[in-house]
Scaffold this active site. Structure first.
Site, PDB file in Angstrom:
ATOM      1  N   SER A 250       0.311  -8.070   8.759  1.00  0.00           N
ATOM      2  CA  SER A 250       0.478  -6.626   8.920  1.00  0.00           C
ATOM      3  C   SER A 250       0.032  -6.170  10.295  1.00  0.00           C
ATOM      4  O   SER A 250      -0.813  -6.796  10.943  1.00  0.00           O
ATOM      5  CB  SER A 250      -0.282  -5.805   7.873  1.00  0.00           C
ATOM      6  OG  SER A 250       0.188  -6.069   6.573  1.00  0.00           O
ATOM      7  N   SER A 288       4.544  -8.944   5.708  1.00  0.00           N
ATOM      8  CA  SER A 288       3.834  -8.150   6.714  1.00  0.00           C
ATOM      9  C   SER A 288       4.046  -6.665   6.466  1.00  0.00           C
ATOM     10  O   SER A 288       5.168  -6.207   6.271  1.00  0.00           O
ATOM     11  CB  SER A 288       4.339  -8.516   8.118  1.00  0.00           C
ATOM     12  OG  SER A 288       3.506  -7.986   9.120  1.00  0.00           O
ATOM     13  N   ASP A 290       4.015  -3.414   8.253  1.00  0.00           N
ATOM     14  CA  ASP A 290       4.032  -2.904   9.627  1.00  0.00           C
ATOM     15  C   ASP A 290       4.396  -1.422   9.624  1.00  0.00           C
ATOM     16  O   ASP A 290       5.550  -1.053   9.384  1.00  0.00           O
ATOM     17  CB  ASP A 290       5.027  -3.707  10.467  1.00  0.00           C
ATOM     18  CG  ASP A 290       4.741  -5.199  10.394  1.00  0.00           C
ATOM     19  OD1 ASP A 290       3.580  -5.582  10.618  1.00  0.00           O
ATOM     20  OD2 ASP A 290       5.668  -5.975  10.094  1.00  0.00           O
TER      21      ASP A 290
END
Length: 371
Positions: A250, A288, A290
């Protein structure tokens, strides 16, 4: 006596004197001029506070808080927008910002399992502000990355008092980077990640506005520094030999500006922040989370508006492109700063993550004529 001692240590300023930022090493990313501090706090009124928690072999975590302005945030909200690059995350507060285009609380970054604690603390902080005695609804903004490789994340060591302390000590000056705050236990491109920040100050002929970015880096891909394939040259990058999850993690990216943008153009600006992340080689992998949170300190929105209509001045679409470039450059440099400022760390279960090998990186930069 052990716990109070830990808290005291956590509240001390944690600025690395041995590590150097990218620009101090001769790596100049982008073409726009930087702000005085090259930090998100170059945007007038923006404050950052951090609490770092390290104890024994297992606790490697913390809190980073961003406060958009000195006033009552709930009563004087800021124009804002969020952009999801990849949504494997626990972002709190997204839907109201998406719907109304404003932020009414500080922004807190921490680890994945401490998000509810942080939200609870923000609510306490907001309800306790003078003028909020009748408030019955708060939209806390909390972002996270998972620091569970180096930190005993299941122990949930971040407490409400740590969040409140980070908010209480928030200030306008230089921002500590690397193994601090919410970046204490993070990993980026296989090396030690952390907190990073950078800014751009547009020339007066382009508006004179400031754009500042702060990142919490915990993601992977193939590291590039100022266009140089550093990860490839060092032989450390995602999917080098096998299918793995090294690119998961992340990245939280917070952008502040004093440019008078509405929520629509802040959303457009947030998308360019993600382009800055891509410049560093991040791939927004399946695992992830983001997220970009962008806000403007101009044109505050009153909670109790005296009139049914409001008048404000916003930049037109045709003049926002310089801000787009400022957002990209600031993000790219902030991410690279988080790597250069981080130090090798050992954590829970004997896990160890090395810092970016500075001398080898500089040698590679020279090889490509970028230093």
């Amino acid at each position: 006596m052990k716990k109070p001692l830990l808290l005291l240590i956590a509240l001390l300023p944690l600025v690395s004197f041995s590590q150097k930022r990218a620009r101090d090493l001769g790596i100049k990313i982008g073409v726009l001029p930087i702000g005085a501090l090259n930090a998100i706090t170059d945007v007038p009124g923006v404050k950052v506070g951090q609490v770092t928690l390290t104890e024994g072999a297992d606790v490697r975590t913390g809190v980073t808080a961003i406060i958009p302005h000195d006033g009552n945030l709930f009563q004087q909200k800021v124009q804002a927008a969020m952009y999801i690059g990849n949504g494997f995350g626990k972002m709190t507060g997204y839907s109201q910002v998406e719907e109304l285009g404003t932020i009414e609380s500080p922004i807190v970054l921490t680890n994945t399992l401490s998000v509810p604690t942080a939200a609870d603390a923000i609510i306490d902080w907001t309800l306790g502000q003078k003028g909020n005695e009748s408030v019955r609804s708060v939209n806390p903004i909390v972002g996270e990355t998972n620091d569970g490789f180096l930190n005993d994340i299941r122990g949930r060591h971040v407490r409400k008092e740590h969040i409140l302390n980070a908010l209480a000590q928030a200030e306008n000056g230089p921002v500590a980077e690397g193994n601090v705050g919410a970046g204490t236990g993070t990993v980026c491109f296989g090396w030690k990640g952390g907190i990073g920040t950078a800014s751009r100050k547009l020339p007066q002929k382009l508006g004179g506005y400031t754009v500042g970015v702060l990142v919490q880096t915990n993601f992977g891909g193939v590291l590039k520094i100022n266009g140089v394939p550093v990860g490839q040259e060092l032989g450390q990058y995602a999917f080098n030999e096998t299918l793995d999850k090294s690119s998961d993690g992340s990245c939280m990216m917070i952008l502040a500006t004093d440019a008078p943008l509405d929520a629509r153009n802040l959303k457009r600006l947030a998308k360019r922040v993600f382009l800055g992340m891509a410049q560093t080689g991040g791939i927004a992998a399946n695992g992830s989370g983001d997220y970009v949170i962008a806000f403007s300190t101009a044109n505050r929105v009153l909670h109790d508006a005296p009139e049914p209509t409001a008048t404000a001045t916003f930049l037109t679409n045709d003049v926002v492109s310089p801000l787009f470039m400022a957002a990209m450059e600031s993000t790219e440099e902030a991410i690279i700063n988080s790597l250069f400022m981080a130090k090798t760390m050992e954590g829970t279960q004997g896990h160890k993550v090395e810092e970016l090998p500075e001398e080898k990186v500089l040698e590679i930069m020279r090889k490509y004529g970028r230093l």
